[in-house]
Design a protein around this motif. Structure first.
Motif, PDB file in Angstrom:
ATOM      1  N   CYS A   1      -4.082   9.899  -4.321  1.00  0.00           N
ATOM      2  CA  CYS A   1      -4.679   8.563  -4.224  1.00  0.00           C
ATOM      3  C   CYS A   1      -3.848   7.668  -3.313  1.00  0.00           C
ATOM      4  O   CYS A   1      -2.671   7.915  -3.067  1.00  0.00           O
ATOM      5  CB  CYS A   1      -4.741   7.880  -5.593  1.00  0.00           C
ATOM      6  SG  CYS A   1      -6.203   8.248  -6.534  1.00  0.00           S
ATOM      7  N   GLU A   2      -4.510   6.614  -2.861  1.00  0.00           N
ATOM      8  CA  GLU A   2      -3.834   5.522  -2.178  1.00  0.00           C
ATOM      9  C   GLU A   2      -3.918   4.331  -3.124  1.00  0.00           C
ATOM     10  O   GLU A   2      -4.974   4.069  -3.702  1.00  0.00           O
ATOM     11  CB  GLU A   2      -4.530   5.214  -0.858  1.00  0.00           C
ATOM     12  CG  GLU A   2      -3.860   4.119  -0.075  1.00  0.00           C
ATOM     13  CD  GLU A   2      -4.449   3.978   1.313  1.00  0.00           C
ATOM     14  OE1 GLU A   2      -3.655   3.939   2.261  1.00  0.00           O
ATOM     15  OE2 GLU A   2      -5.676   3.882   1.428  1.00  0.00           O
ATOM     16  N   TYR A   3      -2.810   3.644  -3.290  1.00  0.00           N
ATOM     17  CA  TYR A   3      -2.719   2.520  -4.220  1.00  0.00           C
ATOM     18  C   TYR A   3      -2.414   1.259  -3.432  1.00  0.00           C
ATOM     19  O   TYR A   3      -1.551   1.255  -2.560  1.00  0.00           O
ATOM     20  CB  TYR A   3      -1.615   2.768  -5.250  1.00  0.00           C
ATOM     21  CG  TYR A   3      -1.833   4.025  -6.044  1.00  0.00           C
ATOM     22  CD1 TYR A   3      -2.576   3.996  -7.217  1.00  0.00           C
ATOM     23  CD2 TYR A   3      -1.314   5.243  -5.622  1.00  0.00           C
ATOM     24  CE1 TYR A   3      -2.791   5.158  -7.948  1.00  0.00           C
ATOM     25  CE2 TYR A   3      -1.525   6.399  -6.345  1.00  0.00           C
ATOM     26  CZ  TYR A   3      -2.262   6.355  -7.504  1.00  0.00           C
ATOM     27  OH  TYR A   3      -2.474   7.503  -8.218  1.00  0.00           O
TER      28      TYR A   3
ATOM     29  N   ARG B   1       0.874  -1.179   0.000  1.00  0.00           N
ATOM     30  CA  ARG B   1       0.000   0.000   0.000  1.00  0.00           C
ATOM     31  C   ARG B   1       0.905   1.221   0.000  1.00  0.00           C
ATOM     32  O   ARG B   1       1.857   1.288   0.760  1.00  0.00           O
ATOM     33  CB  ARG B   1      -0.859  -0.017   1.259  1.00  0.00           C
ATOM     34  CG  ARG B   1      -1.778   1.160   1.426  1.00  0.00           C
ATOM     35  CD  ARG B   1      -2.524   1.071   2.756  1.00  0.00           C
ATOM     36  NE  ARG B   1      -3.325  -0.124   2.858  1.00  0.00           N
ATOM     37  CZ  ARG B   1      -4.653  -0.145   2.984  1.00  0.00           C
ATOM     38  NH1 ARG B   1      -5.318   0.981   3.042  1.00  0.00           N
ATOM     39  NH2 ARG B   1      -5.291  -1.288   3.071  1.00  0.00           N
TER      40      ARG B   1
ATOM     41  N   GLU C   1      -9.336   7.397  -3.322  1.00  0.00           N
ATOM     42  CA  GLU C   1      -9.113   8.724  -2.786  1.00  0.00           C
ATOM     43  C   GLU C   1     -10.023   8.869  -1.561  1.00  0.00           C
ATOM     44  O   GLU C   1     -11.247   8.818  -1.690  1.00  0.00           O
ATOM     45  CB  GLU C   1      -9.473   9.751  -3.857  1.00  0.00           C
ATOM     46  CG  GLU C   1      -9.095  11.159  -3.547  1.00  0.00           C
ATOM     47  CD  GLU C   1      -9.436  12.067  -4.720  1.00  0.00           C
ATOM     48  OE1 GLU C   1      -8.585  12.890  -5.049  1.00  0.00           O
ATOM     49  OE2 GLU C   1     -10.528  11.957  -5.294  1.00  0.00           O
TER      50      GLU C   1
ATOM     51  N   TRP D   1      -7.209   1.583  -6.385  1.00  0.00           N
ATOM     52  CA  TRP D   1      -6.796   2.988  -6.297  1.00  0.00           C
ATOM     53  C   TRP D   1      -7.991   3.765  -5.742  1.00  0.00           C
ATOM     54  O   TRP D   1      -9.103   3.647  -6.235  1.00  0.00           O
ATOM     55  CB  TRP D   1      -6.327   3.515  -7.641  1.00  0.00           C
ATOM     56  CG  TRP D   1      -7.371   3.500  -8.729  1.00  0.00           C
ATOM     57  CD1 TRP D   1      -8.131   4.554  -9.141  1.00  0.00           C
ATOM     58  CD2 TRP D   1      -7.773   2.389  -9.544  1.00  0.00           C
ATOM     59  NE1 TRP D   1      -8.976   4.172 -10.162  1.00  0.00           N
ATOM     60  CE2 TRP D   1      -8.782   2.836 -10.421  1.00  0.00           C
ATOM     61  CE3 TRP D   1      -7.385   1.048  -9.606  1.00  0.00           C
ATOM     62  CZ2 TRP D   1      -9.397   2.007 -11.358  1.00  0.00           C
ATOM     63  CZ3 TRP D   1      -8.009   0.231 -10.527  1.00  0.00           C
ATOM     64  CH2 TRP D   1      -8.995   0.701 -11.389  1.00  0.00           C
TER      65      TRP D   1
ATOM     66  N   ALA E   1       0.502   5.610  -0.419  1.00  0.00           N
ATOM     67  CA  ALA E   1      -0.322   6.800  -0.614  1.00  0.00           C
ATOM     68  C   ALA E   1       0.538   7.894  -1.218  1.00  0.00           C
ATOM     69  O   ALA E   1       1.715   8.019  -0.882  1.00  0.00           O
ATOM     70  CB  ALA E   1      -0.911   7.260   0.714  1.00  0.00           C
ATOM     71  N   SER E   2      -0.065   8.670  -2.098  1.00  0.00           N
ATOM     72  CA  SER E   2       0.650   9.775  -2.714  1.00  0.00           C
ATOM     73  C   SER E   2      -0.188  11.039  -2.597  1.00  0.00           C
ATOM     74  O   SER E   2      -1.277  11.122  -3.175  1.00  0.00           O
ATOM     75  CB  SER E   2       0.936   9.481  -4.186  1.00  0.00           C
ATOM     76  OG  SER E   2       1.461  10.624  -4.819  1.00  0.00           O
TER      77      SER E   2
END
Length: 100
Positions: free
Chosen positions: A16-18, A8, A34, A32, A10-11
């Motif tokens: 988004c979190e992937y 996991r 948000e 993906w 997050a950016s």
């Protein structure tokens, strides 16, 4: 659908979190989102109605890798340097978790 998380990230830049993971029957998962809490189950609406900033897919490792490369990976070549660096970090982290 239940899954086991492999990674996991997050950016803030990409907002988004992937997540990548595997299902109990060995399929791979890519999520993906948000601003959503995802634990060990994929909400059905993410699978049924994937969008730009929220969605999920289940498939083979190759299908998941292709989706990551085509979606978040495309930002490695567009936008400013910050966006490119964030996309590179996300892609490398997810692919490493998938042992690609």
């Amino acid at each position: 659908m239940k899954f086991i998380e492999l990674e996991r990230i997050a950016s803030e830049t990409l907002t988004c979190e992937y997540i990548v993971g595997k299902t109990e029957n060995g399929q791979y998962v890519y999520i993906w989102v948000e601003n959503e809490e995802i634990e060990d189950e994929i909400p059905q609406d993410l699978l049924d109605n994937p969008e730009g900033f929220r969605g999920a897919m289940v498939g083979t490792k190759a299908e998941i890798v292709e989706e990551i490369e085509n979606c978040v990976g495309s930002f490695r070549y567009h936008g400013d340097e910050l966006l490119q660096e964030a996309a590179t970090e996300v892609v490398e982290t997810l692919l490493e978790a998938l042992e690609v």
